[in-house]
Design a protein around this motif. Structure first.
Motif, PDB file in Angstrom:
ATOM      1  N   ASP A   1      -5.028  23.803  26.992  1.00  0.00           N
ATOM      2  CA  ASP A   1      -4.952  24.276  28.376  1.00  0.00           C
ATOM      3  C   ASP A   1      -3.929  23.500  29.217  1.00  0.00           C
ATOM      4  O   ASP A   1      -3.732  23.800  30.386  1.00  0.00           O
ATOM      5  N   ILE A   2      -3.263  22.520  28.616  1.00  0.00           N
ATOM      6  CA  ILE A   2      -2.250  21.732  29.318  1.00  0.00           C
ATOM      7  C   ILE A   2      -0.869  22.104  28.790  1.00  0.00           C
ATOM      8  O   ILE A   2      -0.616  22.041  27.589  1.00  0.00           O
ATOM      9  N   VAL A   3      -0.006  22.499  29.708  1.00  0.00           N
ATOM     10  CA  VAL A   3       1.390  22.768  29.361  1.00  0.00           C
ATOM     11  C   VAL A   3       2.167  21.508  29.738  1.00  0.00           C
ATOM     12  O   VAL A   3       2.379  21.230  30.912  1.00  0.00           O
ATOM     13  N   PRO A   4       2.556  20.707  28.735  1.00  0.00           N
ATOM     14  CA  PRO A   4       3.197  19.425  29.056  1.00  0.00           C
ATOM     15  C   PRO A   4       4.543  19.584  29.755  1.00  0.00           C
ATOM     16  O   PRO A   4       5.328  20.466  29.413  1.00  0.00           O
ATOM     17  N   GLU A   5       4.758  18.734  30.765  1.00  0.00           N
ATOM     18  CA  GLU A   5       6.025  18.680  31.486  1.00  0.00           C
ATOM     19  C   GLU A   5       6.372  17.218  31.693  1.00  0.00           C
ATOM     20  O   GLU A   5       5.483  16.388  31.933  1.00  0.00           O
ATOM     21  N   ILE A   6       7.659  16.897  31.632  1.00  0.00           N
ATOM     22  CA  ILE A   6       8.085  15.523  31.882  1.00  0.00           C
ATOM     23  C   ILE A   6       7.703  15.143  33.316  1.00  0.00           C
ATOM     24  O   ILE A   6       7.908  15.910  34.244  1.00  0.00           O
ATOM     25  N   GLY A   7       7.089  13.973  33.449  1.00  0.00           N
ATOM     26  CA  GLY A   7       6.632  13.495  34.750  1.00  0.00           C
ATOM     27  C   GLY A   7       5.166  13.800  35.025  1.00  0.00           C
ATOM     28  O   GLY A   7       4.578  13.247  35.954  1.00  0.00           O
ATOM     29  N   ILE A  35       9.493  15.176  25.693  1.00  0.00           N
ATOM     30  CA  ILE A  35       8.850  16.281  24.967  1.00  0.00           C
ATOM     31  C   ILE A  35       9.883  16.845  23.993  1.00  0.00           C
ATOM     32  O   ILE A  35      11.036  17.044  24.360  1.00  0.00           O
ATOM     33  N   ASP A  36       9.458  17.058  22.759  1.00  0.00           N
ATOM     34  CA  ASP A  36      10.312  17.827  21.844  1.00  0.00           C
ATOM     35  C   ASP A  36       9.429  18.847  21.131  1.00  0.00           C
ATOM     36  O   ASP A  36       8.257  18.997  21.460  1.00  0.00           O
ATOM     37  N   ALA A  37       9.961  19.526  20.173  1.00  0.00           N
ATOM     38  CA  ALA A  37       9.240  20.624  19.530  1.00  0.00           C
ATOM     39  C   ALA A  37       7.943  20.176  18.866  1.00  0.00           C
ATOM     40  O   ALA A  37       6.964  20.915  18.836  1.00  0.00           O
ATOM     41  N   ASP A  38       7.925  18.944  18.348  1.00  0.00           N
ATOM     42  CA  ASP A  38       6.766  18.489  17.583  1.00  0.00           C
ATOM     43  C   ASP A  38       5.954  17.384  18.233  1.00  0.00           C
ATOM     44  O   ASP A  38       4.834  17.103  17.814  1.00  0.00           O
ATOM     45  N   VAL A  47       3.889   7.980  20.931  1.00  0.00           N
ATOM     46  CA  VAL A  47       4.345   9.332  20.612  1.00  0.00           C
ATOM     47  C   VAL A  47       3.196  10.008  19.876  1.00  0.00           C
ATOM     48  O   VAL A  47       2.673   9.470  18.905  1.00  0.00           O
ATOM     49  N   VAL A  48       2.787  11.168  20.385  1.00  0.00           N
ATOM     50  CA  VAL A  48       1.682  11.909  19.772  1.00  0.00           C
ATOM     51  C   VAL A  48       2.170  13.280  19.343  1.00  0.00           C
ATOM     52  O   VAL A  48       3.158  13.805  19.877  1.00  0.00           O
ATOM     53  N   ASP A  49       1.479  13.851  18.383  1.00  0.00           N
ATOM     54  CA  ASP A  49       1.794  15.218  17.973  1.00  0.00           C
ATOM     55  C   ASP A  49       1.499  16.151  19.139  1.00  0.00           C
ATOM     56  O   ASP A  49       0.503  15.975  19.849  1.00  0.00           O
ATOM     57  N   ARG A  50       2.362  17.110  19.312  1.00  0.00           N
ATOM     58  CA  ARG A  50       2.176  18.067  20.401  1.00  0.00           C
ATOM     59  C   ARG A  50       0.819  18.759  20.284  1.00  0.00           C
ATOM     60  O   ARG A  50       0.195  19.086  21.291  1.00  0.00           O
ATOM     61  N   SER A  51       0.331  18.927  19.065  1.00  0.00           N
ATOM     62  CA  SER A  51      -0.965  19.575  18.845  1.00  0.00           C
ATOM     63  C   SER A  51      -2.131  18.723  19.358  1.00  0.00           C
ATOM     64  O   SER A  51      -3.242  19.230  19.521  1.00  0.00           O
ATOM     65  N   ASP A  52      -1.883  17.422  19.619  1.00  0.00           N
ATOM     66  CA  ASP A  52      -2.938  16.553  20.160  1.00  0.00           C
ATOM     67  C   ASP A  52      -3.158  16.760  21.658  1.00  0.00           C
ATOM     68  O   ASP A  52      -4.151  16.276  22.210  1.00  0.00           O
ATOM     69  N   ILE A  53      -2.230  17.449  22.313  1.00  0.00           N
ATOM     70  CA  ILE A  53      -2.382  17.746  23.740  1.00  0.00           C
ATOM     71  C   ILE A  53      -3.289  18.962  23.860  1.00  0.00           C
ATOM     72  O   ILE A  53      -3.082  19.971  23.171  1.00  0.00           O
ATOM     73  N   PRO A  54      -4.325  18.891  24.702  1.00  0.00           N
ATOM     74  CA  PRO A  54      -5.233  20.049  24.842  1.00  0.00           C
ATOM     75  C   PRO A  54      -4.471  21.336  25.136  1.00  0.00           C
ATOM     76  O   PRO A  54      -3.459  21.337  25.849  1.00  0.00           O
TER      77      PRO A  54
END
Length: 143
Positions: free
Chosen positions: A88-94, A114-117, A79-86
Motif C-alpha cells: 500500500d506504499i508507493v515509495p518516493e525519494i524523500g 529507489i531502483d527497479a529492485d 538497502v532493502v528489496d522493493r518487495s519488502d515495502i508494504p
C-alpha cells in the motif's frame, strides 16, 4: 535579574538555519518553546547556549554536528528489496516511513534512493552532519 541555569524551565523564541541560510525550524508566529534546562529535551548545543542568558537577551550561535544530531552513521543506511515495502506504499525519494524494531522502539527512516529492485532507507536524522545556526531569544524563566 537571575541568569538561566540548569533545572530552570525556560521559554525561548528561536530560528534555526543551515550554513546556506535556509531556515529549517522557527518558533516565529508560534508560542515560545518551553523546556527544562538539563533534561535533554533539546540538542546539547542549543541547551548549553541558553545557560547563563538573561530574560530579554538574544544571541546567535553556531552548533557543530557533535553538539546537534551527530555525524551520519553508515550503519543506519540500509538497502532493502522493493518487495519488502508494504504494497500500500508507493515509495518516493524523500518519503519518511515509520519502522518498529524487534524491541518495540520506533524509528523514522527516509527513502533516499529507489531502483527497479531495491529501496535505500536512511535512519539518520535529516540534520545529521550539519552545522546549525540559531538565533535565540530568552523570553522567560518560568522557574
Amino acid at each position: 535579574m537571575a541568569a538561566a541555569k540548569l533545572g530552570d524551565t525556560v521559554r525561548v523564541h528561536y530560528t534555526g538555519t543551515l550554513s546556506d541560510g535556509a531556515v529549517f525550524d522557527t518558533s516565529a508566529e508560534m508560542d515560545p518553546l518551553e523546556f527544562i534546562l538539563g533534561e535533554g529535551d533539546v540538542i546539547p548545543g542549543f541547551e548549553n547556549a541558553i545557560v547563563g542568558m538573561n530574560v530579554g537577551e538574544s544571541k546567535k550561535i553556531s552548533i557543530p554536528p557533535e553538539e546537534a544530531y551527530g555525524e551520519p552513521d553508515d550503519d543506519l543506511i540500509m538497502v532493502v528489496d522493493r518487495s519488502d515495502i508494504p504494497e500500500d506504499i508507493v515509495p518516493e525519494i524523500g518519503m519518511v516511513l515509520r519502522a518498529t524494531a524487534e524491541d518495540g522502539a520506533e524509528a523514522h527512516i527516509m527513502i533516499t534512493e529507489i531502483d527497479a529492485d531495491s529501496v535505500t532507507l536512511d535512519g539518520n536524522h535529516p540534520l545529521a552532519g550539519q552545522e546549525l545556526i540559531f538565533t535565540i531569544e530568552l523570553v522567560e524563566i518560568v522557574s
